[in-house]
Write a protein that holds these residues in place. Structure first.
Motif, PDB file in Angstrom:
ATOM      1  N   THR A 123     -58.369  59.499  26.314  1.00  0.00           N
ATOM      2  CA  THR A 123     -58.727  58.186  25.784  1.00  0.00           C
ATOM      3  C   THR A 123     -59.916  58.317  24.837  1.00  0.00           C
ATOM      4  O   THR A 123     -60.908  58.968  25.150  1.00  0.00           O
ATOM      5  N   ARG A 124     -59.755  57.691  23.699  1.00  0.00           N
ATOM      6  CA  ARG A 124     -60.842  57.736  22.722  1.00  0.00           C
ATOM      7  C   ARG A 124     -61.591  56.411  22.752  1.00  0.00           C
ATOM      8  O   ARG A 124     -61.541  55.677  23.718  1.00  0.00           O
ATOM      9  N   GLY A 125     -62.287  56.118  21.676  1.00  0.00           N
ATOM     10  CA  GLY A 125     -63.023  54.854  21.643  1.00  0.00           C
ATOM     11  C   GLY A 125     -64.506  55.112  21.651  1.00  0.00           C
ATOM     12  O   GLY A 125     -64.959  56.225  21.916  1.00  0.00           O
ATOM     13  N   ARG A 126     -65.241  54.073  21.317  1.00  0.00           N
ATOM     14  CA  ARG A 126     -66.688  54.227  21.230  1.00  0.00           C
ATOM     15  C   ARG A 126     -67.353  53.729  22.503  1.00  0.00           C
ATOM     16  O   ARG A 126     -66.833  52.823  23.158  1.00  0.00           O
ATOM     17  N   SER A 127     -68.491  54.301  22.832  1.00  0.00           N
ATOM     18  CA  SER A 127     -69.240  53.835  23.998  1.00  0.00           C
ATOM     19  C   SER A 127     -69.592  52.373  23.798  1.00  0.00           C
ATOM     20  O   SER A 127     -70.163  51.998  22.772  1.00  0.00           O
ATOM     21  N   SER A 128     -69.227  51.552  24.775  1.00  0.00           N
ATOM     22  CA  SER A 128     -69.318  50.114  24.569  1.00  0.00           C
ATOM     23  C   SER A 128     -70.598  49.499  25.110  1.00  0.00           C
ATOM     24  O   SER A 128     -70.768  48.284  25.039  1.00  0.00           O
ATOM     25  N   TYR A 142     -72.625  47.548  22.537  1.00  0.00           N
ATOM     26  CA  TYR A 142     -71.831  46.429  22.058  1.00  0.00           C
ATOM     27  C   TYR A 142     -71.839  45.302  23.088  1.00  0.00           C
ATOM     28  O   TYR A 142     -72.092  44.145  22.766  1.00  0.00           O
ATOM     29  N   GLU A 143     -71.586  45.675  24.337  1.00  0.00           N
ATOM     30  CA  GLU A 143     -71.551  44.666  25.390  1.00  0.00           C
ATOM     31  C   GLU A 143     -72.907  44.017  25.575  1.00  0.00           C
ATOM     32  O   GLU A 143     -73.026  42.803  25.721  1.00  0.00           O
ATOM     33  N   TYR A 165     -79.733  57.431  28.251  1.00  0.00           N
ATOM     34  CA  TYR A 165     -79.019  57.555  29.519  1.00  0.00           C
ATOM     35  C   TYR A 165     -77.526  57.724  29.314  1.00  0.00           C
ATOM     36  O   TYR A 165     -76.799  58.056  30.209  1.00  0.00           O
ATOM     37  N   GLN A 199     -62.130  49.727  19.133  1.00  0.00           N
ATOM     38  CA  GLN A 199     -62.759  50.990  19.548  1.00  0.00           C
ATOM     39  C   GLN A 199     -63.665  50.780  20.762  1.00  0.00           C
ATOM     40  O   GLN A 199     -63.665  51.569  21.703  1.00  0.00           O
ATOM     41  N   GLY A 210     -63.351  52.245  24.472  1.00  0.00           N
ATOM     42  CA  GLY A 210     -64.471  52.916  25.133  1.00  0.00           C
ATOM     43  C   GLY A 210     -64.710  52.334  26.519  1.00  0.00           C
ATOM     44  O   GLY A 210     -64.932  53.058  27.496  1.00  0.00           O
ATOM     45  N   MET A 259     -80.888  53.339  26.543  1.00  0.00           N
ATOM     46  CA  MET A 259     -79.497  53.454  26.941  1.00  0.00           C
ATOM     47  C   MET A 259     -78.867  54.655  26.253  1.00  0.00           C
ATOM     48  O   MET A 259     -78.065  55.360  26.843  1.00  0.00           O
TER      49      MET A 259
END
Lengths: 346, 617
Positions: free
Chosen positions: A158-163, A166-167, A46, B106, B110, A43
């Motif tokens: 928009t920021r944030g981490r690739s989820s 996590y998901e 990708y 976060q 995302g 992942m």
């Protein structure tokens, strides 16, 4: 109570002696490992955002054409090294030598359509990596060109981490590890009950002061105990891997309720069919059906597990305790109907 | 052959009586319900992470139509305080996403970004013509970097020069500042049809249909036009789905096969069969045949449903099916209790699925993916032409599977006697007995050598699984040591199993004989390993991992050096096997495990030394 504990003890000993439980744990470990290998290895491959976060894949790109292009800026921000070439031949020479990983031709920027050309190595894996790394800067440049054309793209900041990871972790790995023990508990119930029927040891057992319900109750307790122990083991092992389950107590209670439900259901099946072949088959099919059906509830047991484990503020004790109701109904059905069910000829 | 058919017919009627009367109706009803419910859930959109994030949206914010989010419409004030109180994970205020710095928030941001980016893309598709909405088109070309490299499918190498493809380089105007002013009204009123417009339209169409491009190649093909925002590298999901669609029904069918076998074992019906003049082979094949036929029917059905090439599908999945049946045959023959059987079957499912899916994930990326036949199936569904390398890939990926089936059948026939089948021994005892029964006592050397050789594919599969398992360990060093230890252990077991069985039964009592047997076993294992390596080197130029694992570096300075590099592993294998086998002889088979660990330890040390020499530590 003494007989009850004796049977519980016997069942657990049987599982422990066979070492089959070890095999079961190894199976779960394999499933989890394979899934996480697939995830963390691929992942991230990708998912260019993850690549940018975790690994700095060194990519060098030769640029032919517009050396002042905004794209070069974006490329450098994504830690791509750019080398400017005056002629395509010079770029190709370096490309063939392998000192640049790709060559890109950037026509001068203008309103309207910009047609670039990208040259990648004909190797099976290298070009995939290059393409992945280039994806983010190219998308940014595309949005920049859109801006020139008067097309406004919102939410770009928009920021944030690739989820993705996590998901996947909380919606697949954790529920899988917490629910597989329930699946095993059901299988154990079917095996141990149908074994009693097929080896005709049930009559012998019932000729002693052990009632049918004591016997089934004890077997259920043993299967349940094994399941809960596995769940506790998983939560500890996951924390070793720095994966922490939030609301861990509630998650364990939910897993225990599901394991009890599955075990009681499989006891019903085994009591009716009395042979392993049909019981196991029907059990597997029914399990899929019930799992699919449960999806129609919101939150379904599996998503509830996900939300609890990931620390969703919107779920809590009440959502978990609701599932005691179907469990109680199933248990009552089981313990009032054992004799009748066992007497039925399937 | 006739006997096989007779027994097969009996098996079919046995199966039918099993599912007759009331139970048939019930089972059919449950099956129909299962299919209906699964179909319904699949239709209504299935997300595992449903409602995972709690997101607040301002009244003028976007509508969030994604089941991952539990959406609450709230005023900015409520949103901010909700964020602080951690009752929501993120807040969308009109065009702005706000969150906290903790990891949960976060990830929620995302996920929101991913969703909102997609939403914006759809808006652009709907509101603007393609020249304004998709102004960047990138034509991709694959150029050979050096002559030895070849495209996975064996296609022709593009040797064209970059200069020819680019054509005249257009330089920016000298007085150009590099920052053109945006055109308020967009591009000229009459959009000119460019050469890349059809490509954009085609990709838009594909993006709209979504699932239609599921089996599409994930890499951009040569000369294809890449549009950054429409470029979606497909996740390895198709491979997994494909594997399950084919394999799960076969697993269900093979469970019936083992159940039937076990049932007859417990009810002693097998004894009656064994007392008749039919051979063990007849019984095994006869009982297996109906289930094999069902499985082939499933393969055909699934392929027709998915619209694949029937001939290819049968060629690809028949060995997979045989492999699964081989494992289940072993389960049925070895099993002692039902629990055993259940867990062995579960283990088999995970092993097989992992073995098939794991390499196939690298389809189109590395030729190593051809370890798994599933790769060929994935390529078939992606319409990759079956080139000359295809045959080689087919042989490489399915060869071990056919071989495992043949071994299973052979071992099955050898151990098919009442004493063995009814016996209840410890598992390792039963395995040892099976090995012993499989060996031809008149030709111990040939048997032991063949056993080592034939176990190589099994060792290979197990090592692959170990590799996947050790990735759980956090530290690279521990990971490597654990990997080396278990790989060495598996190899030593494979080489010494036959000899230990011979020792146990007093067929090898002198040290000299054990030494000779160890040599034969090591020679066969080494030979097989090198043969496999050679076959794969010719086929996989990028298999540096294999080289490293085998410790044979190809850059030998002189022929003498090459001979040395080749013979050193042979000597190594011989020494390790000798330690294990002589140890077993001296200590007795009860202490086989001790001797095995000793041999493994030396093996690991040797490998560590080799890796050090190559600079791995």
């Amino acid at each position: 109570m003494g007989t009850f504990m004796a049977i519980v003890d016997k069942e657990i000993r049987a599982v422990a002696r066979e070492r089959t439980i070890l095999l079961a744990i190894v199976i779960q470990l394999i499933i989890a490992s394979l899934s996480s290998v697939i995830l963390f290895g691929l992942m991230s491959f990708y998912d260019p955002a993850t690549i940018g976060q975790n690994t700095a894949v060194p990519v060098k790109v030769g640029v032919v054409g517009d050396g002042d292009s905004q794209l070069i800026n974006y490329l450098q921000r994504s830690r791509v090294t750019t080398l400017l070439y005056d002629s395509a031949d010079a770029a190709q020479a370096d490309f063939v030598k392998g000192s640049v990983d790709a060559v890109i031709y950037i026509p001068p920027v203008a309103a309207g359509v910009s047609e670039m050309k990208l040259f990648l190595p004909q190797s099976d894996s290298k070009s995939t990596v290059v393409l992945m790394v280039l994806q983010t800067p190219l998308k940014k440049y595309e949005n920049y060109l859109r801006g020139l054309n008067g097309v406004e793209v919102r939410y770009q900041d928009t920021r944030g981490r690739s989820s993705t990871t996590y998901e996947f972790l909380y919606s697949f790995i954790v529920p899988m590890l917490m629910l597989f023990p329930a699946f095993i508990a059901g299988s154990i119930m079917i095996d141990t009950l149908s074994e009693e029927f097929e080896n005709k040891t049930l009559d012998t057992l019932l000729s002693t002061p052990v009632s049918m319900n004591t016997m089934i109750g004890a077997k259920l307790a043993a299967a349940e105990l094994i399941a809960v122990l596995q769940c506790i083991l998983w939560s500890i092992l996951l924390s070793f891997n720095r994966i922490y389950i939030q609301n861990v107590l509630l998650v364990l209670v939910l897993a225990a309720i599901i394991a009890a439900f599955v075990a009681a259901g499989s006891a019903l099946i085994a009591l009716y069919f009395k042979d392993r072949e049909r019981s196991q088959f029907l059990y597997s099919v029914l399990l899929i059906t019930v799992a699919s059906l449960s999806y129609m509830f919101n939150p379904s047991p599996i998503t509830l597990m996900t939300r609890l484990a990931s620390g969703d503020p919107g779920v809590g004790v009440v959502n978990v305790l609701i599932y005691l109701l179907p469990l109680a109904i199933l248990m009552i059905a089981l313990f009032t109907g054992t004799r009748k069910l066992a007497a039925l000829k399937a | 052959m006739w006997n096989v058919l007779v027994i097969a017919k009996r098996e079919v009627s046995r199966f039918r009586t099993r599912f007759s009367g009331g139970s048939r109706a019930l089972i059919v009803a449950v099956l129909v319900a299962a299919l209906a419910v699964s179909f319904f859930v699949a239709q209504s959109g299935f997300t595992l992470s449903r409602g995972m994030y709690a997101v607040g949206v301002s009244p003028d914010g976007p509508a969030i139509d994604d089941s991952r989010f539990s959406v609450f419409v709230m005023s900015p004030e409520a949103g901010y305080s909700g964020l602080q109180a951690k009752t929501i994970d993120a807040y969308v205020n009109a065009d702005m996403v706000i969150g906290r710095s903790d990891s949960r928030s976060q990830y929620a941001q995302g996920a929101l970004k991913q969703y909102l980016d997609n939403r914006e893309l759809n808006r652009i598709i709907e509101q603007y013509d393609i020249d304004r909405g998709f102004p960047l088109r990138i034509e991709t070309h694959y150029i050979a970097v050096n002559a030895s490299q070849q495209q996975p499918g064996g296609s022709i190498i593009d040797t064209a020069s970059i200069a020819d493809i680019i054509g005249p380089i257009i330089e920016p105007e000298p007085d150009f500042t590099g920052e053109p002013t945006p055109v308020p009204g967009g591009v000229p009123a009459t959009p000119v049809e460019t050469t890349t417009d059809p490509a954009v339209r085609a990709q838009l169409e594909a993006a709209k249909n979504g699932s239609a491009g599921r089996f599409k190649a994930e890499m951009v093909a040569d000369n294809e036009t890449l549009i950054p925002s429409l470029y979606q590298p497909s996740v390895p999901l198709p491979q997994v789905i494909l594997a399950f669609v084919y394999i799960v029904p076969i697993f269900f069918i093979s469970v019936f096969f083992t159940s039937s076998f076990m049932d007859e074992k417990t009810n002693r019906k097998l004894n009656i069969l064994m007392s008749t003049p039919v051979s063990a082979f007849d019984i095994i094949m006869g009982k297996m045949l109906p289930y094999l036929v069902f499985s082939v029917a499933v393969i055909v059905g699934v392929t027709l449903f998915l619209g694949g090439n029937l001939l290819f599908a049968i060629a690809i999945f028949t060995p997979v099916m045989l492999f699964i049946f081989a494992i289940y045959l072993m389960v049925a023959l070895f099993y002692r209790t039902y629990k055993d059987q259940t867990f062995f079957s579960m283990a088999a499912i995970t092993f097989v699925t992992g073995y098939l899916v794991f390499p196939a994930l690298f389809t189109g990326m590395s030729n190593l993916s051809y370890i798994s036949p599933l790769t060929l199936a994935v390529e078939m569904y992606r319409n990759v032409p079956f080139g000359p390398t295809g045959l080689m890939a087919y042989a490489l990926s399915t060869g071990p599977l056919y071989l495992v089936f043949a071994i299973a059948l052979f071992v099955g026939v050898r151990i098919f006697n009442e004493e063995y089948l009814m016996g209840y021994g410890r598992l390792h005892q039963k395995l040892g007995d099976a090995v012993y029964l499989s060996l031809n006592k008149n030709h111990p050397y040939v048997s032991v050598g063949l056993l080592s050789l034939l176990l190589i594919p099994v060792v290979f599969v197990v090592e692959l699984i170990i590799l996947a398992l050790v990735t759980n360990l956090q530290q690279i060093f521990t990971m490597l040591i654990v990997l080396l230890f278990f790989s060495a252990l598996v190899e030593e077991i494979a080489k010494s199993a036959g000899i230990a069985a011979l020792i146990e039964y007093g067929k090898a009592v002198t040290a000299r004989r054990v030494l000779a047997l160890s040599f034969v076993s090591a020679l066969a294992f080494w030979g097989g390993e090198k043969l496999l390596l050679m076959a794969s080197i010719g086929f996989m130029p990028a298999s540096a991992v294999l080289d490293t694992l085998n410790g044979a570096s190809g850059t030998a300075a002189s022929p003498l050096m090459l001979v040395f590099l080749l013979l050193l592993p042979l000597a190594g294998h011989f020494v390790f096997s000798t330690i294990v086998c002589l140890g077993t002889l001296k200590l007795g088979t009860r202490y086989y495990i001790v001797a095995l660990l000793a041999g493994t330890l030396v093996h690991v040390l040797y490998n560590v030394y080799n890796l050090r020499a190559m600079g791995a530590f």
